[in-house]
Write an enzyme that holds these catalytic residues in place. Sequence first.
Site, PDB file in Angstrom:
ATOM      1  N   THR A 127       0.821  -1.201   0.000  1.00 54.57           N
ATOM      2  CA  THR A 127       0.000   0.000   0.000  1.00 54.57           C
ATOM      3  C   THR A 127       0.854   1.249   0.000  1.00 54.57           C
ATOM      4  O   THR A 127       2.021   1.230   0.412  1.00 54.57           O
ATOM      5  CB  THR A 127      -0.892   0.078   1.250  1.00 54.57           C
ATOM      6  OG1 THR A 127      -0.056   0.239   2.407  1.00 54.57           O
ATOM      7  CG2 THR A 127      -1.771  -1.131   1.394  1.00 54.57           C
ATOM      8  N   ASP A 128       0.266   2.345  -0.445  1.00 57.38           N
ATOM      9  CA  ASP A 128       0.816   3.640  -0.079  1.00 57.38           C
ATOM     10  C   ASP A 128       0.588   3.773   1.418  1.00 57.38           C
ATOM     11  O   ASP A 128      -0.176   3.043   2.028  1.00 57.38           O
ATOM     12  CB  ASP A 128       0.116   4.766  -0.851  1.00 57.38           C
ATOM     13  CG  ASP A 128       1.020   5.985  -1.021  1.00 57.38           C
ATOM     14  OD1 ASP A 128       1.874   6.209  -0.142  1.00 57.38           O
ATOM     15  OD2 ASP A 128       0.855   6.718  -2.011  1.00 57.38           O
ATOM     16  N   TRP A 129       1.252   4.717   2.048  1.00 55.68           N
ATOM     17  CA  TRP A 129       1.265   4.797   3.510  1.00 55.68           C
ATOM     18  C   TRP A 129      -0.144   5.036   4.078  1.00 55.68           C
ATOM     19  O   TRP A 129      -0.766   6.062   3.809  1.00 55.68           O
ATOM     20  CB  TRP A 129       2.217   5.892   3.951  1.00 55.68           C
ATOM     21  CG  TRP A 129       3.619   5.450   4.241  1.00 55.68           C
ATOM     22  CD1 TRP A 129       4.403   5.890   5.277  1.00 55.68           C
ATOM     23  CD2 TRP A 129       4.431   4.500   3.533  1.00 55.68           C
ATOM     24  NE1 TRP A 129       5.631   5.254   5.245  1.00 55.68           N
ATOM     25  CE2 TRP A 129       5.675   4.392   4.185  1.00 55.68           C
ATOM     26  CE3 TRP A 129       4.211   3.700   2.415  1.00 55.68           C
ATOM     27  CZ2 TRP A 129       6.696   3.540   3.775  1.00 55.68           C
ATOM     28  CZ3 TRP A 129       5.223   2.844   1.986  1.00 55.68           C
ATOM     29  CH2 TRP A 129       6.440   2.777   2.660  1.00 55.68           C
TER      30      TRP A 129
END
Length: 282
Positions: A127-129
């Site tokens: 995932t992105d953060w």
Amino acid sequence: LLGPAVNVHRVAAGGRNWEYLSGEDPHLGAKLAGAYVQGVQSEGVIAVVKHFAFNEQETQRGEENSVVDERTAWELYYPPFQAAVEAGVGAVMCSYNKVNGVHACDSEDLLKRDLKTFMGFPGFVMTDWGATHSVGAAKRGLDMEQPSPVVFRPGTFDMPHLRDAARRVLAATFHVRLDEQPSCKLPCAANRSTNQRTAAHLELATRSAASGVVLLQNNGVLPLDPQRVKTIAILGAAASASDTMNTWGPGSPYSGGGSGHVPAPDVVSPKKGIMDRARKAG
């Protein structure tokens, strides 16, 4: 390495446009993405192509909904990602936004169908953060939550999905031979904090920047004739701007801001560069 970022520009004021390699051209993006991945991974570093997919603006990026039909996706927006997959990229980062009403990191159509099945991606999806939205994302194609396990907690996975995710992470690790040549001892803090800015790297960056400039039209103005041109107007805030040394600061005209910003203390502003050339020309 969290790159390359390859989204094809759609919104002119997109907040990440400056770091997206593709510009408005999926063919260009595909060529650059493949070369980037091969170069990075040849040094034993896993590349993470991002942001999959349709992450075209920063405004309300967590809830923005990109509505895209299949033909548009495959002809305009997927080619740079597909080229990265074909180059052997180890990981893909899914994006914050929604795609056709579903968050990208929770979309089975995006991750399992298009990326892992149709493109044949064998690596892992992270995932992105903070972009994990449900435990169920694991069965829909998400393999790793970043930056820490908030949603993906021990005991929340079905074993088949856990094994598939682990296999994909190991596949990327073996692909770049990190099992044989780790290059540093985890967490590699000392190595990651070294300064790689050398005279040779600066010279390469200068040549690359100059070579990347394309002159679309010249009505006899260039090259400037010092006998005829005595005054040059340099307009705008970037004329004499320097870069900020704060990685997470507001950024600059030279390398944007936020997570992709690389501080550049040795930039030559347009004003200084023109003045230096003018002095040499007399």
